[in-house]
Design a protein around this motif. Structure first.
Motif, PDB file in Angstrom:
ATOM      1  N   HIS A 287      36.906  27.994  53.554  1.00 51.76           N
ATOM      2  CA  HIS A 287      37.071  29.436  53.425  1.00 51.76           C
ATOM      3  C   HIS A 287      36.423  29.953  52.139  1.00 51.76           C
ATOM      4  O   HIS A 287      35.764  30.992  52.141  1.00 51.76           O
ATOM      5  CB  HIS A 287      38.556  29.779  53.438  1.00 51.76           C
ATOM      6  CG  HIS A 287      38.863  31.198  53.115  1.00 51.76           C
ATOM      7  ND1 HIS A 287      38.608  32.234  53.982  1.00 51.76           N
ATOM      8  CD2 HIS A 287      39.394  31.764  52.009  1.00 51.76           C
ATOM      9  CE1 HIS A 287      38.954  33.372  53.419  1.00 51.76           C
ATOM     10  NE2 HIS A 287      39.445  33.121  52.228  1.00 51.76           N
TER      11      HIS A 287
ATOM     12  N   ALA B 145      47.740  33.472  56.877  1.00 53.26           N
ATOM     13  CA  ALA B 145      46.713  34.445  56.518  1.00 53.26           C
ATOM     14  C   ALA B 145      47.309  35.623  55.742  1.00 53.26           C
ATOM     15  O   ALA B 145      46.596  36.502  55.298  1.00 53.26           O
ATOM     16  CB  ALA B 145      46.007  34.947  57.767  1.00 53.26           C
TER      17      ALA B 145
ATOM     18  N   LEU C  55      44.572  32.859  51.548  1.00 54.35           N
ATOM     19  CA  LEU C  55      44.967  31.833  52.493  1.00 54.35           C
ATOM     20  C   LEU C  55      45.823  30.828  51.747  1.00 54.35           C
ATOM     21  O   LEU C  55      45.482  30.410  50.648  1.00 54.35           O
ATOM     22  CB  LEU C  55      43.702  31.145  52.982  1.00 54.35           C
ATOM     23  CG  LEU C  55      43.637  30.648  54.405  1.00 54.35           C
ATOM     24  CD1 LEU C  55      43.792  31.798  55.365  1.00 54.35           C
ATOM     25  CD2 LEU C  55      42.299  29.968  54.609  1.00 54.35           C
TER      26      LEU C  55
ATOM     27  N   TYR D 205      39.814  34.290  58.059  1.00 58.42           N
ATOM     28  CA  TYR D 205      39.586  32.950  57.540  1.00 58.42           C
ATOM     29  C   TYR D 205      38.109  32.619  57.493  1.00 58.42           C
ATOM     30  O   TYR D 205      37.587  32.120  56.510  1.00 58.42           O
ATOM     31  CB  TYR D 205      40.308  31.928  58.406  1.00 58.42           C
ATOM     32  CG  TYR D 205      39.795  30.531  58.224  1.00 58.42           C
ATOM     33  CD1 TYR D 205      40.015  29.838  57.037  1.00 58.42           C
ATOM     34  CD2 TYR D 205      39.062  29.895  59.228  1.00 58.42           C
ATOM     35  CE1 TYR D 205      39.530  28.565  56.857  1.00 58.42           C
ATOM     36  CE2 TYR D 205      38.579  28.619  59.050  1.00 58.42           C
ATOM     37  CZ  TYR D 205      38.812  27.957  57.864  1.00 58.42           C
ATOM     38  OH  TYR D 205      38.313  26.699  57.687  1.00 58.42           O
TER      39      TYR D 205
ATOM     40  N   SER E  29      49.709  33.700  61.992  1.00 62.34           N
ATOM     41  CA  SER E  29      48.307  33.767  61.582  1.00 62.34           C
ATOM     42  C   SER E  29      47.363  33.307  62.672  1.00 62.34           C
ATOM     43  O   SER E  29      46.163  33.514  62.589  1.00 62.34           O
ATOM     44  CB  SER E  29      48.087  32.887  60.345  1.00 62.34           C
ATOM     45  OG  SER E  29      49.013  33.213  59.341  1.00 62.34           O
TER      46      SER E  29
ATOM     47  N   ALA F 241      46.756  26.918  61.400  1.00 56.65           N
ATOM     48  CA  ALA F 241      47.426  28.137  60.950  1.00 56.65           C
ATOM     49  C   ALA F 241      48.829  28.250  61.530  1.00 56.65           C
ATOM     50  O   ALA F 241      49.114  27.710  62.590  1.00 56.65           O
ATOM     51  CB  ALA F 241      46.607  29.354  61.353  1.00 56.65           C
TER      52      ALA F 241
ATOM     53  N   TYR G 139      41.029  25.931  63.006  1.00 53.59           N
ATOM     54  CA  TYR G 139      41.906  26.975  62.490  1.00 53.59           C
ATOM     55  C   TYR G 139      43.156  27.114  63.338  1.00 53.59           C
ATOM     56  O   TYR G 139      44.265  27.184  62.816  1.00 53.59           O
ATOM     57  CB  TYR G 139      41.161  28.310  62.414  1.00 53.59           C
ATOM     58  CG  TYR G 139      42.033  29.421  61.894  1.00 53.59           C
ATOM     59  CD1 TYR G 139      42.251  29.553  60.532  1.00 53.59           C
ATOM     60  CD2 TYR G 139      42.662  30.311  62.750  1.00 53.59           C
ATOM     61  CE1 TYR G 139      43.071  30.552  60.035  1.00 53.59           C
ATOM     62  CE2 TYR G 139      43.483  31.314  62.263  1.00 53.59           C
ATOM     63  CZ  TYR G 139      43.676  31.423  60.899  1.00 53.59           C
ATOM     64  OH  TYR G 139      44.497  32.411  60.421  1.00 53.59           O
TER      65      TYR G 139
END
Lengths: 192, 192
Positions: B18, A182, A147, A59, A50, A46, A42
């Motif tokens: 997700h 996000a 997302l 997430y 985020s 991201a 992640y």
DNA sequence: TTTGTATAGTATCGAATCGAAACTAATTTT
DNA sequence: AAAATTAGTTTCGATTCGATACTATACAAA
């Protein structure tokens, strides 16, 4: 005899679930647990705003406590670094260290991402469309933040000479345009 | 300014992950843990020969020990029953009790399956194709058994007046033709 | 037959996960 | 300025989960 062409929705859902579970790195191979892998990925994916503890919690659909713990463990292992946010003193932006990036690249074989990459361009694009639709559908009932990446976000203001996120006012550099956000709010379907 | 149309493979993988995580029933709402839900769903979806402890272990990518525990807990709760196999005294076929089926139906809102069902027929079919491709790709590297249903399985012998699985020799009734099979081997791509 | 190996499943134990709740500190709202 | 939100941390305990070792059946080979 009749021929069945299509999988039922339930079967498809189960297969998706299986795909995700089966491609998670096993146990603590290489010293990282599945949750830690997820967090590391992640952070690698991201975009700036985020890449936070809360962002990961959203997430990964875990509590903030759990998210906090995992990030801490990654920081302890020097795979992730915290950069205090200038706008918000409570928050820190998470960034991969070079060692974290290496670890991530080393593990990139046999993941779901690799399989998706191997799809034909046409297949991958269709897949992307369907995934986006599914995310939209699941948005309302769960009241979750969506997302997605900037290219179809209503916060994107491409009017000036550089793309800007009109939610945060920050300029979007190339890598951030592609990254996961996000706070994504898709165009033309409402929300927020 | 350039416009980005496509999600990267990594983003898509993260979004799929997700989707799966976010649609898992929360915690022990209604008394069932996520793992128990997963097992209950599997028992509701898999065909006769796959509805076993090992079958679930494969599907869920967990150890047999864990699988055994979860199934036991479902049996204790009277959501699942064990029917000793006639061909193999070591094995038992798992079946939903009526109470298990009810529980499953009651929880069917807001799952990934519901969202997939809401797709257009065309989208769902395309989605199915892509998922099947992904499963094929991930098969070799992981050496895992493929999950799928009989309609595109090379074990299916539709020659006679009733479809038969030439691996087990058992006749395939309607519901089993649609169900998930843990011994699935897709046509025309080899394997096993 | 006997022997050996593979497979279905169970039991136990300990480590890791994970969420709930209570907390601090910074931010925003009224 | 007070109140309400939000970002994040900490602690604690229940649950999960996998590793290992085990039993029992099945199958294969000699």
């Amino acid at each position: 005899m009749m021929t069945i062409r299509e999988q039922t929705a339930d079967n498809l859902a189960a297969m998706v679930r299986h795909l995700v579970r089966a491609t998670e790195p096993d146990g603590d191979q290489d010293g990282l647990t599945p949750l830690q892998w997820s967090a590391l990925q992640y952070v690698g994916l991201a975009n700036g705003m985020s890449r936070t503890v809360s962002g990961f919690a959203t997430y990964n659909a875990t509590s903030k406590g759990t998210a906090s713990q995992v990030i801490k463990s990654l920081v302890d292992k020097r795979l992730v670094r915290r950069v205090p946010s200038r706008q918000d003193a409570r928050s820190a932006e998470l960034v991969l260290t070079s060692s974290g990036r290496k670890r991530l690249e080393a593990e990139r074989r046999n993941t779901l991402a690799t399989a998706i990459q191997a799809l034909s361009d046409a297949d991958r694009e269709r897949f992307g469309t369907v995934i986006a639709t599914l995310m939209n559908e699941l948005r309302a009932p769960h009241g979750r933040v969506q997302l997605g990446s900037c290219h179809d976000c209503r916060h994107l203001d491409a009017g000036g000479n550089a793309p800007v996120c009109c939610r945060t006012g920050s300029r979007l550099e190339e890598p951030d345009l592609l990254a996961l956000c996000a706070a994504h709010t898709p165009i033309e379907r409402g929300g927020n």
